[in-house]
Enzyme design. Structure first.
Site, PDB file in Angstrom:
ATOM      1  N   MET A 101      47.968 -63.115  23.267  1.00  0.00           N
ATOM      2  CA  MET A 101      47.533 -62.063  22.343  1.00  0.00           C
ATOM      3  C   MET A 101      46.557 -62.613  21.317  1.00  0.00           C
ATOM      4  O   MET A 101      45.598 -61.933  20.934  1.00  0.00           O
ATOM      5  CB  MET A 101      48.738 -61.408  21.653  1.00  0.00           C
ATOM      6  CG  MET A 101      49.655 -60.665  22.611  1.00  0.00           C
ATOM      7  SD  MET A 101      48.816 -59.520  23.727  1.00  0.00           S
ATOM      8  CE  MET A 101      48.064 -58.398  22.575  1.00  0.00           C
ATOM      9  N   GLU A 102      46.773 -63.843  20.891  1.00  0.00           N
ATOM     10  CA  GLU A 102      45.871 -64.465  19.926  1.00  0.00           C
ATOM     11  C   GLU A 102      44.476 -64.655  20.518  1.00  0.00           C
ATOM     12  O   GLU A 102      43.465 -64.391  19.855  1.00  0.00           O
ATOM     13  CB  GLU A 102      46.453 -65.788  19.434  1.00  0.00           C
ATOM     14  CG  GLU A 102      47.616 -65.635  18.474  1.00  0.00           C
ATOM     15  CD  GLU A 102      48.932 -65.168  19.108  1.00  0.00           C
ATOM     16  OE1 GLU A 102      49.859 -64.829  18.356  1.00  0.00           O
ATOM     17  OE2 GLU A 102      49.046 -65.151  20.354  1.00  0.00           O
ATOM     18  N   LEU A 114      55.541 -56.384  16.755  1.00  0.00           N
ATOM     19  CA  LEU A 114      56.562 -57.242  17.352  1.00  0.00           C
ATOM     20  C   LEU A 114      56.023 -58.574  17.877  1.00  0.00           C
ATOM     21  O   LEU A 114      56.720 -59.293  18.592  1.00  0.00           O
ATOM     22  CB  LEU A 114      57.327 -56.507  18.462  1.00  0.00           C
ATOM     23  CG  LEU A 114      57.878 -55.139  18.080  1.00  0.00           C
ATOM     24  CD1 LEU A 114      58.530 -54.468  19.280  1.00  0.00           C
ATOM     25  CD2 LEU A 114      58.856 -55.246  16.929  1.00  0.00           C
ATOM     26  N   CYS A 115      54.800 -58.908  17.533  1.00  0.00           N
ATOM     27  CA  CYS A 115      54.192 -60.173  17.951  1.00  0.00           C
ATOM     28  C   CYS A 115      54.697 -61.281  17.031  1.00  0.00           C
ATOM     29  O   CYS A 115      54.721 -61.128  15.810  1.00  0.00           O
ATOM     30  CB  CYS A 115      52.680 -60.050  17.865  1.00  0.00           C
ATOM     31  SG  CYS A 115      51.767 -61.313  18.724  1.00  0.00           S
ATOM     32  N   HIS A 116      55.092 -62.411  17.610  1.00  0.00           N
ATOM     33  CA  HIS A 116      55.613 -63.531  16.825  1.00  0.00           C
ATOM     34  C   HIS A 116      54.512 -64.233  16.030  1.00  0.00           C
ATOM     35  O   HIS A 116      53.371 -64.317  16.476  1.00  0.00           O
ATOM     36  CB  HIS A 116      56.262 -64.572  17.749  1.00  0.00           C
ATOM     37  CG  HIS A 116      57.555 -64.113  18.326  1.00  0.00           C
ATOM     38  ND1 HIS A 116      57.619 -63.364  19.466  1.00  0.00           N
ATOM     39  CD2 HIS A 116      58.834 -64.296  17.909  1.00  0.00           C
ATOM     40  CE1 HIS A 116      58.885 -63.100  19.748  1.00  0.00           C
ATOM     41  NE2 HIS A 116      59.645 -63.652  18.818  1.00  0.00           N
ATOM     42  N   ASP A 124      29.404 -54.955  14.149  1.00  0.00           N
ATOM     43  CA  ASP A 124      29.253 -54.613  12.738  1.00  0.00           C
ATOM     44  C   ASP A 124      27.955 -55.164  12.156  1.00  0.00           C
ATOM     45  O   ASP A 124      27.251 -54.478  11.418  1.00  0.00           O
ATOM     46  CB  ASP A 124      30.447 -55.123  11.935  1.00  0.00           C
ATOM     47  CG  ASP A 124      30.353 -54.744  10.471  1.00  0.00           C
ATOM     48  OD1 ASP A 124      30.167 -53.552  10.168  1.00  0.00           O
ATOM     49  OD2 ASP A 124      30.464 -55.649   9.623  1.00  0.00           O
TER      50      ASP A 124
END
Length: 163
Positions: free
Chosen positions: A112-113, A74-76, A127
């Site tokens: 969020m980004e 649901l993130c734009h 990694d």
């Protein structure tokens, strides 16, 4: 408190931002990865066999920022104007701090980004270094600052630390 990602029937919905005012938005997030002294020295000296760890992690973090809406439900999708991922070396603790700053002009924030950028950058370091040291610990990923939008300016301070 009203939950904005659910409709009246409890169905998941993307928040409607069509009536929000477009503003300049900035978010900054940080996080750390801790490793042993041998692994830390290999990163600093550029002797990790997979290559230049921090350059690859920087690209990974930026790529993570650009794909946030594909991974967070649901993130734009945002039209980002800039993104940077930087690293600070902490030899006293054998840690690397990643910092991600993201900007856009839009109707929803870029927190969020920024958090995704830090997370992917740190996972990339893991990694690339796991053959040297598998016990690395990623920690402390959090929002440091947010500017813009209805809620205004947020700045993380020491009083915000969760006990």
């Amino acid at each position: 408190m009203e939950f904005t990602h659910f409709d009246a029937k409890g169905n998941a919905v993307m928040v409607d931002v069509s009536n929000k005012k477009s503003t300049s938005r900035i978010a900054v997030a940080v996080g750390r990865i801790r490793m042993d002294n041998v692994c830390f020295a290999a990163v600093c000296e550029g002797t990790v066999k997979k290559g230049d760890v921090l350059s690859i992690a920087q690209i990974g973090g930026i790529m993570g920022v650009k794909r946030t809406s594909e991974l967070i439900p649901l993130c734009h999708v945002l039209n980002l104007t800039t993104c940077s991922v930087t690293f600070s070396l902490c030899p006293e603790t054998s840690e690397i701090e990643a910092r991600c700053t993201v900007k856009c002009e839009g109707v929803t924030g870029v927190e969020m980004e920024a958090l995704m950028g830090v997370s992917v950058a740190l996972l990339t370091i893991y990694d690339m270094c796991k053959a040297v040291y598998k016990r690395m610990e990623i920690s402390g990923i959090h929002l440091v600052e947010k500017i813009g939008g209805k809620s205004g300016h947020f700045l993380y301070t020491e009083k915000d630390v969760i006990q």
